[in-house]
Scaffold this active site. Structure first.
Site, short mmCIF file in Angstrom:
data_model
loop_
_atom_site.label_atom_id
_atom_site.label_comp_id
_atom_site.label_asym_id
_atom_site.label_seq_id
_atom_site.Cartn_x
_atom_site.Cartn_y
_atom_site.Cartn_z
N CYS A 1 0.81 -1.22 0.00
CA CYS A 1 0.00 0.00 0.00
C CYS A 1 0.85 1.27 0.00
O CYS A 1 0.49 2.26 -0.63
CB CYS A 1 -0.98 0.00 1.16
SG CYS A 1 -0.26 -0.34 2.78
N ASP B 1 -7.55 5.57 -1.29
CA ASP B 1 -7.25 4.33 -0.58
C ASP B 1 -6.71 3.28 -1.55
O ASP B 1 -7.41 2.90 -2.49
CB ASP B 1 -8.52 3.82 0.09
CG ASP B 1 -8.27 2.68 1.06
OD1 ASP B 1 -7.12 2.21 1.13
OD2 ASP B 1 -9.22 2.28 1.76
N HIS C 1 -6.18 0.19 -0.78
CA HIS C 1 -6.51 -1.13 -0.25
C HIS C 1 -7.71 -1.78 -0.95
O HIS C 1 -8.69 -2.18 -0.33
CB HIS C 1 -6.77 -1.05 1.26
CG HIS C 1 -5.58 -0.59 2.04
ND1 HIS C 1 -5.35 0.74 2.32
CD2 HIS C 1 -4.56 -1.29 2.57
CE1 HIS C 1 -4.22 0.84 3.01
NE2 HIS C 1 -3.72 -0.37 3.18
#
Length: 480
Positions: A108, A367, A369
C-alpha cells in the site's frame, strides 16, 4: 525432484494467498463518505463549496458526495476522480526476488507513493486544471456495485486458476490513426491530452518493463534491503521513487527528476542543480509508441528545454512521537492548500493512504486497499476506469500516523525560488508551533557534513542531526 516439488508448493500457496486477498480486499465494504455542506473542501490546492440553501426549517448538515447536488459538487467529483488511483493488483508476473504475483497486504505504501508521483507528472504534462472527460461516468464504490464486481472478478480468477487460462486481452488500436480523424484543433488538443493521460498511467503498469511500475520499485527496494512482501515506510519509498524517476529510460520522463530532502532539510543548491543538470539522452526507438510532447500552450513547455528539468521534491517528516502532534494539523492543512503540493503519503500505522485534501478536521484520501485485476498497459487502448477512483474517503487528523512524506512539484528554478520563499514563511515557528516540520537552507547537503551511505534503517528515520554541524538553520526538527 525435490526442488520441483517445492516450487509447485510455493506456486499453490501463492494461488491460495491470491484468492484470499481477493476476498479480503475486494469485499471490504465501506459506507459512503459524508461531507459537510457548510464547510469548504480543499483538494490539492483547489477549494470547493458544497453549501446549499435550506428548503425547510431543518438545516442541511452532512451528506455523501454522491448525494450532494448543489454548489461545486460536480466540479469536486470530477477533479477527485481525475487523479490517478493505484491500488493492489493481482495475477501479474512474479515480482523480482520472489514468487509473489500480488501486492495485497503489503504494497500500500508503494501504491501511495506511485499516486503522489503520478500527480506530479499530471501537473507537469497536463496542468492542474485538467480533468478526465469520463470522470463523472465512474460508478461509485458502494456496497452493491463493489460486491457484484468483486464477485465476478473472484469467479473469473478462480476459473482461470483452475483452467490455466489467461485473462481477457484488450483490443489494440492506433491512437495516431484516431488523431487523423479529428477535425478541429480543440478536438485534436483534447485527444493529445488524453493520449498523454493514457501514457502517464501506463508508466505505472504492473510489468517489469514499465519505468515506475511495482516491479521496478521492488527491484530498487532490493538495493535498500527491502524484499517483496516487506513493509515499506514513507521515507524508504521516497528514496525508491527518486531512483525510479532518475533512472527512467522512457524519453517522455527525460524532462523531470526527483529530489529527496536530507535530515528534514531541503538544500536549495541541490534542488537547483536538479533543475539544471541535463538528463542522459533517450532514443526514440526505446518507446516507439510514446506520443510526442504537445507544443501549443501546454503546461510542460517550460521544462522541455534541454537545459531545464522539472523536479518532484519529496520531504520525509515525522509529525510527532507515537501519535501525530495536534500542533501540526494546521501545517498539514496549509500544505494541502497549495496547488504545487502533490499530496502526502502516510496513513494509519501499517496502513498507507495518499492524502490529497481536507475538510474541517478530517483528511481526504485515496485508498490503495482494493484488490483489482492485472491490466495489460502495453496495448494502446487498455481500460482506464480502474485507475480512477470515484469515491473519496475521510479520516480524522488524530488518526494520522506521524511518519509521512510530503511532495511538491517545481517546474523551473524560478518556480522553486517562489516555492521555497512561500514555504519558508509558512514553516516559520509560531508561539504555538515551536518547531517546523522541515526547513529550507542555502547551499548543498554535502556542505554540512551529512553522513553518506545511510543504511535502509537510517533512511527510514532520517531525522537525526549530525552533532558536528555548526550551521544555523530556521529551526531543527525535534519530536514534540
Amino acid at each position: 525432484m525435490e526442488n520441483k516439488g517445492s516450487d509447485e508448493v510455493e506456486k499453490l500457496k501463492t494461488k491460495f494467498l491470491s484468492v484470499w486477498h481477493n476476498v479480503k480486499y475486494s469485499w471490504a465494504l465501506k459506507p459512503k463518505t459524508s461531507f459537510s455542506r457548510n464547510s469548504p473542501v480543499l483538494l490539492l490546492g483547489k477549494c470547493y463549496h458544497f453549501k446549499a440553501e435550506a428548503t425547510d426549517e431543518e438545516s442541511l448538515t452532512e451528506a455523501s458526495v454522491e448525494d450532494l447536488v448543489m454548489g461545486d459538487v460536480d466540479a469536486f467529483r470530477r477533479d477527485f476522480a481525475s487523479r490517478v488511483w493505484l491500488t493492489y493488483r493481482e495475477e501479474f508476473s512474479p515480482l523480482p526476488g520472489s514468487t509473489l504475483t500480488s501486492d495485497c497486504g503489503w504494497g500500500c505504501m508503494l501504491r501511495a507513493g506511485q499516486m503522489m508521483v503520478a500527480q506530479g507528472l499530471m501537473l507537469h504534462f497536463l496542468g492542474r486544471d485538467w480533468t478526465w472527460s469520463e470522470a463523472l461516468t465512474l460508478q461509485p464504490l458502494d456496497t452493491e456495485t463493489w460486491t457484484t464486481t468483486a464477485a465476478k472478478r473472484l469467479v473469473a480468477s478462480l476459473e482461470a486458476s483452475l483452467q490455466g487460462a489467461p485473462g481477457p486481452s484488450v483490443r489494440n488500436s492506433s491512437p495516431q490513426a484516431q488523431a487523423l480523424s479529428l477535425g478541429s484543433a480543440e478536438e485534436a488538443d483534447a485527444h493529445l491530452k488524453e493520449m498523454y493521460h493514457r501514457t502517464l498511467v501506463s508508466w505505472f503498469g504492473d510489468s517489469p518493463s514499465t519505468p515506475l511500475g511495482l516491479h521496478r520499485l521492488v527491484r530498487l527496494g532490493l538495493t535498500m534491503g527491502k524484499q517483496a512482501g516487506d513493509w515499506y515506510g514513507p521515507a524508504v519509498v521516497a528514496h525508491i521513487l527518486k531512483k525510479a524517476v532518475e533512472e527512467a529510460m522512457d524519453p517522455g520522463l527525460a524532462c523531470i527528476t526527483a529530489y529527496v530532502s536530507q535530515d528534514c532539510t531541503v538544500y536549495s543548491a541541490d534542488v537547483v542543480d536538479c533543475h539544471r543538470a541535463p538528463r542522459a539522452e533517450r532514443t526514440s526507438d526505446e518507446t516507439p509508441d510514446a506520443p510526442t510532447l504537445p507544443q501549443n500552450d501546454h503546461p510542460v513547455h517550460a521544462s522541455t528545454l534541454p537545459e531545464s528539468r522539472a523536479v518532484i521534491i519529496l520531504v520525509p517528516v515525522r509529525l510527532g512521537g507515537e501519535k501525530t502532534n495536534p500542533e501540526y494539523f494546521d501545517f498539514a492543512k496549509s500544505i494541502l492548500s497549495l496547488e504545487y503540493c502533490i499530496g502526502i503519503i502516510g496513513g494509519k500505522p501499517k496502513q498507507a493512504c495518499y492524502f490529497v485534501g481536507f475538510q474541517d478536521d478530517s483528511l481526504i484520501y485515496m485508498d490503495p486497499h482494493y484488490c483489482q485485476s492485472f491490466v495489460d498497459v502495453s496495448t494502446s487502448d487498455f481500460p482506464l476506469q480502474s485507475y480512477h477512483c470515484p469515491s473519496p474517503k475521510k479520516m480524522p487528523f488524530s488518526k494520522m500516523d506521524p511518519s509521512c512524506t510530503v511532495g511538491f512539484y517545481s517546474r523551473s528554478v524560478q518556480d522553486y525560488e517562489r516555492i521555497s520563499q512561500e514555504l519558508s514563511k509558512l514553516l516559520q515557528p509560531s508561539a504555538k508551533e515551536k518547531y517546523p516540520a522541515f526547513t529550507f537552507v542555502q547551499g548543498h547537503g554535502r556542505d554540512y557534513n551529512l553522513s553518506a551511505g545511510l543504511t535502509p534503517e537510517k533512511r527510514e528515520w532520517p531525522f537525526i542531526r549530525d552533532p558536528r554541524r555548526t550551521v544555523t538553520t530556521v529551526g531543527d526538527f525535534v519530536l514534540l
